[in-house]
Design an enzyme around this catalytic site. Sequence first.
Site, short mmCIF file in Angstrom:
data_model
loop_
_atom_site.label_atom_id
_atom_site.label_comp_id
_atom_site.label_asym_id
_atom_site.label_seq_id
_atom_site.Cartn_x
_atom_site.Cartn_y
_atom_site.Cartn_z
N GLU A 80 16.48 -19.52 -4.78
CA GLU A 80 16.14 -18.17 -5.41
C GLU A 80 15.57 -18.20 -6.88
O GLU A 80 14.60 -17.32 -7.35
CB GLU A 80 17.34 -17.26 -5.25
CG GLU A 80 17.33 -15.84 -5.87
CD GLU A 80 16.17 -15.10 -5.35
OE1 GLU A 80 15.56 -15.54 -4.19
OE2 GLU A 80 15.73 -13.94 -5.86
N ASN A 138 -1.99 2.37 5.59
CA ASN A 138 -1.09 1.23 5.20
C ASN A 138 -0.88 0.53 6.49
O ASN A 138 -0.57 1.26 7.49
CB ASN A 138 0.06 1.82 4.68
CG ASN A 138 1.21 0.63 4.68
OD1 ASN A 138 2.46 1.13 4.71
ND2 ASN A 138 0.90 -0.45 4.22
N GLY A 139 -1.43 -0.74 6.52
CA GLY A 139 -1.28 -1.57 7.68
C GLY A 139 -2.56 -2.43 8.04
O GLY A 139 -3.22 -2.32 7.09
N LYS A 184 12.06 -17.06 -8.30
CA LYS A 184 11.70 -15.96 -9.31
C LYS A 184 10.92 -16.56 -10.33
O LYS A 184 9.72 -15.82 -10.97
CB LYS A 184 13.16 -15.73 -10.15
CG LYS A 184 14.09 -14.86 -9.44
CD LYS A 184 13.75 -13.51 -9.19
CE LYS A 184 13.22 -13.32 -7.80
NZ LYS A 184 13.65 -12.88 -6.69
N GLU A 206 7.20 -16.47 -9.11
CA GLU A 206 6.60 -14.93 -8.55
C GLU A 206 6.27 -14.25 -10.10
O GLU A 206 5.23 -13.65 -9.88
CB GLU A 206 7.89 -14.00 -8.15
CG GLU A 206 8.00 -14.12 -6.65
CD GLU A 206 9.25 -13.38 -6.48
OE1 GLU A 206 9.05 -12.73 -5.42
OE2 GLU A 206 10.26 -13.17 -7.03
N LYS A 224 5.57 -4.89 -3.58
CA LYS A 224 7.08 -4.93 -3.02
C LYS A 224 6.79 -4.30 -1.56
O LYS A 224 6.08 -3.74 -1.35
CB LYS A 224 7.71 -3.84 -4.01
CG LYS A 224 9.43 -4.27 -3.87
CD LYS A 224 9.95 -3.70 -4.89
CE LYS A 224 11.33 -4.06 -5.12
NZ LYS A 224 11.68 -5.39 -5.22
N TRP A 281 -2.72 -2.64 -1.64
CA TRP A 281 -2.78 -3.97 -1.81
C TRP A 281 -3.56 -4.64 -0.67
O TRP A 281 -3.33 -4.49 0.41
CB TRP A 281 -1.23 -4.29 -1.62
CG TRP A 281 -0.81 -5.82 -1.57
CD1 TRP A 281 -0.41 -6.61 -2.84
CD2 TRP A 281 -0.78 -6.84 -0.56
NE1 TRP A 281 -0.19 -7.86 -2.42
CE2 TRP A 281 -0.27 -8.08 -1.13
CE3 TRP A 281 -0.99 -6.77 0.73
CZ2 TRP A 281 -0.17 -9.05 -0.43
CZ3 TRP A 281 -0.77 -8.04 1.68
CH2 TRP A 281 -0.46 -9.07 1.07
N ARG A 287 4.14 -0.88 -4.67
CA ARG A 287 3.93 -1.36 -3.33
C ARG A 287 2.39 -2.00 -3.38
O ARG A 287 2.16 -2.52 -2.30
CB ARG A 287 3.87 0.01 -2.36
CG ARG A 287 5.12 0.29 -2.07
CD ARG A 287 4.94 1.87 -1.40
NE ARG A 287 4.79 1.38 0.07
CZ ARG A 287 5.75 1.50 0.94
NH1 ARG A 287 6.85 1.56 0.61
NH2 ARG A 287 5.62 1.07 2.06
N CYS A 337 0.84 -1.26 -0.05
CA CYS A 337 0.02 -0.04 -0.07
C CYS A 337 0.76 1.36 0.04
O CYS A 337 1.83 1.17 0.80
CB CYS A 337 -0.99 0.12 1.21
SG CYS A 337 -2.46 -0.94 1.16
N HIS A 375 14.60 -38.93 -2.18
CA HIS A 375 13.84 -39.18 -0.78
C HIS A 375 12.41 -38.59 -0.98
O HIS A 375 11.85 -38.10 -0.13
CB HIS A 375 14.34 -38.14 0.17
CG HIS A 375 15.59 -38.81 0.71
ND1 HIS A 375 15.82 -40.17 1.70
CD2 HIS A 375 17.10 -38.49 0.52
CE1 HIS A 375 17.10 -40.20 1.70
NE2 HIS A 375 17.91 -39.51 1.11
N1 HGA Z 1 -5.55 -3.09 5.58
C1 HGA Z 1 -5.96 -2.13 4.56
C2 HGA Z 1 -4.46 -1.41 4.02
C3 HGA Z 1 -3.87 -2.60 3.66
C4 HGA Z 1 -2.19 -2.54 3.36
O1 HGA Z 1 -1.78 -1.84 3.99
N2 HGA Z 1 -1.70 -3.32 2.56
O2 HGA Z 1 -0.36 -3.23 2.59
C5 HGA Z 1 -6.86 -2.56 3.46
O3 HGA Z 1 -6.90 -3.71 3.10
O4 HGA Z 1 -7.04 -1.87 2.60
#
Ligand code: HGA
Length: 610
Positions: A483, A100-101, A487, A490, A605, A75, A27, A2, A506
């Site tokens: 790694e 964000n969080g 890649k 991802e 990221k 995100w 992000r 985010c 095994h």
């Molecule tokens: N929890 C919030 C913000 C998401 C977030 O920070 N993602 O890295 C949401 O879901 O919108």
Amino acid sequence: MCGIVGAIAHRTVTPVLLEGLKRLEYRGYDSAGIAVLDQDHTLLRTRRIGKILELEAALQQAPLVGRIGIAHTRWATHGVPSERNAHPHVCRERVAVVHNGIVENYEALRGELQAKGYEFTSETDTEVIAHQIDVFLEQGLPLLKAVQATCGVLRGAFAIGVISSAHPRELVAARQGSPLVVGLGDSENYIASDVFALVAETQRFLFLEDGDTAVLTTDGVEIYDAAGAAVERPVHETRIAADAVERGEYRHYMQKEIHEQAIAVEKTLDGRYQGERLLDEAFGDTAAAIFDQVRNVQIVACGTSYHAGMVARYWMEEIAGVPCQVEVASEFRYRRHVVQPGTLFVTISQSGETADTLAALKQARLIGYTHTLAICNVPESSLVRESELALMTRAGPEIGVASTKAFTTQLTALLLLVIAIGKRNGISKEREVAIVRELHRLPSQIEQVLRLEPEIVKWAENFGDKKDALYLGRGMHYPVAMEGALKLKEISYIHAEAYPAGELKHGPLALIDDQMPVIAVAPNNELLEKLKSNLQEVQARGGELYVFADVNAPLESMAGVKLLRVAEVNDVLAPIIYTIPLQLLAYHVALIKGTDVDQPRNLAKSVTVE
Ligand code: HGA
């Protein structure tokens, strides 16, 4: 994850917010939104599902004009990616919030707020923040106090930006666990999740600490600590250039970043020696005294950085002769530990904001690890600020979600650490000088291995219809194989696993058939004969083998094997060199699959949530 941007100015801020969002898009990219207060202090908001281009198109159709605003690229953690879940979230056309969080107690708060008559329009945890601020505004608190009081009831990690039609000349921000910076302009000020977002506007930044709240006006910025006392935070001048994040002639950031590795490694080595002897001060002023006491090393990291740590464990024990453990941060932070005296606690993170790694560092200090060191790419990051010592990788901004140049520069930095510790543990001056000489040759060897790209493009064509792939390596090339597999999954969405080659029989051998490509990392070292036997076992079961080996590896006898020869490279540095063809393979397979290489689905990221 985010991205947040906010601005207050004497001009319309929408272009600043939009440019900031574009720079933060790595992000999160499932939806985006923007809110401003217009000249009548009316709250206006536009949100769109999908990438920032969608939001930009909407704003071209119906511009938002205002001198104060906040914006967000998401995100999702709580609630599907959708327009109604996109930020900013608002309450009663009066408060708008970007976040964000994760608000861990959002369910309880939601219940309380609903009981008070607040209506929810999204499934996010974030929406409780907007309503809770409104509750405090209703009680007559000014905006700053309402935000501070709200932070007091929120549990979890967050960074927020808030505007309110009731307080149109203030942008308020708060930070608790998730990153947030304040940018200082001329009669205008900004907030953002990182400095990249704002380098087109300013080079001057303040870094909020956990628990800080800030009030931004056009006249200045006031900061308050967790106790509510006014505090000064130092102003930092960033050296990041505004154009450092341009893609240039390359098709994707990832491709550019793969090709930047020689120069990134060179920069990471620059100035870290005197003659051919490593300078302890490269790690910090007190490094020499701390390294003298190191008897053990504990490395903690996530994802690609964890793989770098795994390679470093082989180096630390083989070269420096010092015991070394490596663990993923999300596991480390939630279990009990026996702390060995004299242990150096090493964290590795590209962004320096990885939530689990930061939490593990805090946990480590609490349980008695006395000395901490960060290997990181962002000097202003929380991880660097909270660690006693740091060695910066100088990869420059890494925008592609799949990490490439961050990994090879982390390995370079970790090898310097191994030498620094090994010097105190019996590495001879000759060995040190020999490794340093090889390190100096590394950039030209990287250039050389990059020339394999046309042949790797041809190999990639065989992977377009594959569903699975198996990567094999032995010794320090096992984490290289991990790694490589990471890649591939991802960015191409092909399921890929890595195994130490000796483990094949095994279990994973049961998976081998003509649909399963097996990619092996086979430098000419003392384990090659063992690896060769493992490859024979794959061939005998119809598996299709793709082998990266060095020019002298005696593998001609293996008929039917696809072989790419890498120039001969020193054993110690081989993990750095052999990583590069695996990055190129994943990149070209992803091109064939037509995926979104720089912004692969479901990922983002700078993993700032748990
Ligand atoms: N929890 C919030 C913000 C998401 C977030 O920070 N993602 O890295 C949401 O879901 O919108």
